[in-house]
Scaffold this motif. Structure first.
Motif, mmCIF file in Angstrom:
data_model
loop_
_atom_site.group_PDB
_atom_site.id
_atom_site.type_symbol
_atom_site.label_atom_id
_atom_site.label_comp_id
_atom_site.label_asym_id
_atom_site.label_seq_id
_atom_site.Cartn_x
_atom_site.Cartn_y
_atom_site.Cartn_z
ATOM 1 N N PHE A 33 -6.674 -29.593 23.997
ATOM 2 C CA PHE A 33 -7.576 -30.688 23.574
ATOM 3 C C PHE A 33 -8.637 -31.070 24.115
ATOM 4 C CE2 PHE A 33 -3.406 -31.226 20.952
ATOM 5 C CZ PHE A 33 -3.969 -31.021 19.771
ATOM 6 N N ASP A 34 -9.943 -31.442 23.735
ATOM 7 C CA ASP A 34 -10.848 -32.386 24.600
ATOM 8 C C ASP A 34 -10.095 -33.626 25.375
ATOM 9 O OD1 ASP A 34 -13.533 -32.750 25.538
ATOM 10 O OD2 ASP A 34 -13.135 -34.352 24.441
ATOM 11 N N GLU A 35 -10.177 -33.754 26.489
ATOM 12 C CA GLU A 35 -9.422 -34.863 26.942
ATOM 13 C C GLU A 35 -10.127 -36.262 26.706
ATOM 14 O OE1 GLU A 35 -8.390 -36.270 31.457
ATOM 15 O OE2 GLU A 35 -7.601 -34.386 30.990
ATOM 16 N N THR A 36 -11.529 -36.226 26.575
ATOM 17 C CA THR A 36 -12.364 -37.237 26.364
ATOM 18 C C THR A 36 -11.762 -37.626 25.113
ATOM 19 O OG1 THR A 36 -13.840 -36.483 27.689
ATOM 20 C CG2 THR A 36 -14.453 -38.307 26.081
ATOM 21 N N ALA A 37 -11.552 -36.976 24.005
ATOM 22 C CA ALA A 37 -11.002 -37.160 22.744
ATOM 23 C C ALA A 37 -9.912 -37.742 22.554
ATOM 24 C CB ALA A 37 -11.254 -35.795 21.630
ATOM 25 N N VAL A 38 -8.960 -37.285 23.460
ATOM 26 C CA VAL A 38 -7.634 -37.830 23.615
ATOM 27 C C VAL A 38 -7.522 -39.088 24.085
ATOM 28 C CG1 VAL A 38 -5.490 -37.515 24.339
ATOM 29 C CG2 VAL A 38 -6.372 -35.430 23.654
ATOM 30 N N ARG A 39 -8.370 -39.415 25.071
ATOM 31 C CA ARG A 39 -8.308 -40.710 25.736
ATOM 32 C C ARG A 39 -8.890 -41.623 24.811
ATOM 33 N NH1 ARG A 39 -7.156 -40.807 30.869
ATOM 34 N NH2 ARG A 39 -7.289 -38.756 31.996
ATOM 35 N N ARG A 40 -9.972 -41.387 23.975
ATOM 36 C CA ARG A 40 -10.523 -42.120 22.991
ATOM 37 C C ARG A 40 -9.746 -42.645 21.799
ATOM 38 N NH1 ARG A 40 -12.733 -40.948 18.276
ATOM 39 N NH2 ARG A 40 -12.805 -38.600 18.848
ATOM 40 N N LEU A 41 -9.158 -41.547 21.377
ATOM 41 C CA LEU A 41 -8.120 -41.993 20.374
ATOM 42 C C LEU A 41 -6.921 -42.752 20.767
ATOM 43 C CD1 LEU A 41 -8.021 -38.369 18.537
ATOM 44 C CD2 LEU A 41 -8.933 -40.462 17.586
ATOM 45 N N ALA A 42 -6.564 -42.666 22.005
ATOM 46 C CA ALA A 42 -5.224 -43.170 22.713
ATOM 47 C C ALA A 42 -5.788 -44.681 22.969
ATOM 48 C CB ALA A 42 -4.805 -42.615 23.824
ATOM 49 N N ALA A 43 -7.070 -45.005 23.366
ATOM 50 C CA ALA A 43 -7.400 -46.267 23.530
ATOM 51 C C ALA A 43 -7.449 -47.331 22.112
ATOM 52 C CB ALA A 43 -8.800 -46.134 24.138
ATOM 53 N N ALA A 44 -7.436 -46.541 21.270
ATOM 54 C CA ALA A 44 -7.449 -47.401 19.961
ATOM 55 C C ALA A 44 -6.119 -47.357 19.221
ATOM 56 C CB ALA A 44 -8.528 -46.252 19.208
ATOM 57 N N THR A 45 -5.077 -46.823 19.885
ATOM 58 C CA THR A 45 -4.013 -46.829 18.880
ATOM 59 C C THR A 45 -2.737 -47.592 19.732
ATOM 60 O OG1 THR A 45 -2.299 -45.323 17.930
ATOM 61 C CG2 THR A 45 -2.791 -44.787 20.102
ATOM 62 N N ARG A 46 -1.870 -47.964 19.127
ATOM 63 C CA ARG A 46 -0.541 -48.746 19.588
ATOM 64 C C ARG A 46 0.529 -47.965 20.057
ATOM 65 N NH1 ARG A 46 1.789 -52.146 14.942
ATOM 66 N NH2 ARG A 46 3.243 -53.054 16.520
ATOM 67 N N HIS A 47 0.833 -46.577 19.327
ATOM 68 C CA HIS A 47 1.669 -45.643 19.517
ATOM 69 C C HIS A 47 1.203 -44.389 19.409
ATOM 70 C CE1 HIS A 47 6.062 -44.491 19.903
ATOM 71 N NE2 HIS A 47 5.768 -43.601 18.785
ATOM 72 N N ALA A 48 1.930 -43.423 19.924
ATOM 73 C CA ALA A 48 1.708 -41.841 19.637
ATOM 74 C C ALA A 48 2.796 -41.249 19.433
ATOM 75 C CB ALA A 48 0.703 -41.312 21.019
ATOM 76 N N HIS A 49 2.784 -40.454 18.571
ATOM 77 C CA HIS A 49 3.790 -39.489 18.012
ATOM 78 C C HIS A 49 3.547 -38.105 18.136
ATOM 79 C CE1 HIS A 49 7.712 -38.098 16.150
ATOM 80 N NE2 HIS A 49 7.062 -37.212 15.538
ATOM 81 N N VAL A 50 4.375 -37.389 19.320
ATOM 82 C CA VAL A 50 3.840 -36.149 19.778
ATOM 83 C C VAL A 50 4.605 -35.101 19.117
ATOM 84 C CG1 VAL A 50 3.151 -34.658 21.639
ATOM 85 C CG2 VAL A 50 2.794 -37.261 21.705
ATOM 86 N N VAL A 51 4.170 -34.035 18.451
ATOM 87 C CA VAL A 51 4.829 -32.967 17.735
ATOM 88 C C VAL A 51 4.944 -32.010 18.845
ATOM 89 C CG1 VAL A 51 4.886 -31.338 15.901
ATOM 90 C CG2 VAL A 51 3.924 -33.513 15.571
ATOM 91 N N ILE A 52 6.228 -31.253 18.926
ATOM 92 C CA ILE A 52 6.275 -30.136 20.160
ATOM 93 C C ILE A 52 5.651 -28.774 19.787
ATOM 94 C CG2 ILE A 52 8.274 -31.298 20.580
ATOM 95 C CD1 ILE A 52 9.954 -28.999 18.982
ATOM 96 N N THR A 53 4.511 -28.892 19.045
ATOM 97 C CA THR A 53 3.739 -27.725 19.166
ATOM 98 C C THR A 53 2.800 -27.649 20.249
ATOM 99 O OG1 THR A 53 2.088 -28.736 17.623
ATOM 100 C CG2 THR A 53 3.859 -27.360 16.553
#
Length: 307
Positions: free
Chosen positions: A123-143
């Protein structure tokens, strides 16, 4: 950044082809006549969690790698039709897909197409950081390649949950997720000693809550070093398929967590959501709504208090 999302679901987007079989295991034969037929629809683990959270009124965003193929179009359409934001990265090997054999009693056997994975994908790390900064919680699937997002999400300060599904308690791939999440869901299916595995996860990792689902036997919660059992809820209609029940359980449990409920009450949320999912045909993607879930949780509490 202002939090615009309650839960960011990472991974688990894909398509299932549902095949109804007369029994499982399926005896060898030259051919079978299949009714009610064979159907392909969008919806794998991450999709079901996202749908469940969205139906419960939580602001949900889904991130995954998807191919430029028919299966990818089905995934895009599912999210578009349900109004769930989807951020996609290109998957050159194609969108994840599986064949689900479903027995009359609702049990299933899933056959995953391993050729639709890309170990080198990122995943593009910048995109992940942007989405993470706007969320309370992350649910990560094992794929794949979701494991690589865990350090980024941790650095962003969001809480993390994951579902290890039918982990055997040994496989190193699953362990990566088990030891980096704050909330860990798993099934007792492949565990010889569920309590030992749950305590091992909590003892060696970051998890403050570990939940093991056991189908009709309910679920087990490890919190504050105490193991408790929650009986299964009676489904509101006949059981037709167990597919997605674990994802629904996780969605209901996370609603409780994000609403500030005690983990024991969160387990009731999950139990009710999981029971509802078992009444949804394998070709469908319906999820319980918040009002119905909370009403059923209140009923369960009264029943068990009187009990």
């Amino acid at each position: 950044m202002h939090q615009q999302t309650d839960v960011l679901v990472v991974g688990g987007a894909g398509v299932d082809t549902v095949v109804h079989v007369p029994e499982l295991p399926l005896p060898h034969a030259d051919s079978y006549m299949i009714r009610p037929g064979i159907e392909t629809r969008a919806g794998q683990s991450g999709d079901f969690v996202a749908l469940g959270l969205h139906a419960l009124g939580l602001r949900t965003h889904h991130l995954d790698m998807i191919g430029d193929d028919h299966e990818g179009d089905l995934v895009r359409a599912l999210h578009r039709d349900r109004g769930i934001p989807l951020t996609e990265a290109h998957q050159a090997s194609g969108t994840k897909r599986a064949v689900n054999l479903v027995a009359p009693d609702g049990r299933r056997l899933s056959l995953y197409d391993a050729s639709r994975g890309d170990d080198a994908g990122r995943f593009d790390e910048t995109a992940v950081r942007r989405l993470a900064a706007a969320t309370r919680h992350a649910h990560v699937v094992i794929t794949q390649p979701c494991a690589l997002t865990l350090p980024v999400l941790r650095e962003a300060g969001v809480t993390i949950s994951t579902d290890l599904h039918d982990w055997d308690g040994v496989d190193g791939y699953h362990e990566t997720f088990a030891l980096q999440a704050d909330i860990v869901f798993l099934s007792t299916t492949a565990l010889t000693d569920p309590e030992r595995t749950m305590r091992d996860i909590a003892g060696r990792g970051r998890a403050r809550i570990v939940v093991a689902t056991a189908g009709a036997d309910g679920s087990y919660l490890l919190h504050d070093d105490e193991l408790t059992h929650t009986p299964a809820a009676t489904p509101p209609a006949p059981v037709v398929d167990s597919n997605g029940a674990g994802d629904a359980f996780a969605s209901g449990f996370l609603l409780g967590v994000l609403s500030g409920e005690h983990p024991l009450r969160c387990a009731l949320h999950g139990t009710v959501a999981g029971a509802y999912a078992c009444t949804v045909p394998s070709t469908g993607t319906a999820a319980i709504g918040r009002e119905e879930l909370l009403a059923r949780v209140a009923e369960l509490e009264k029943e068990r208090a009187a009990g």
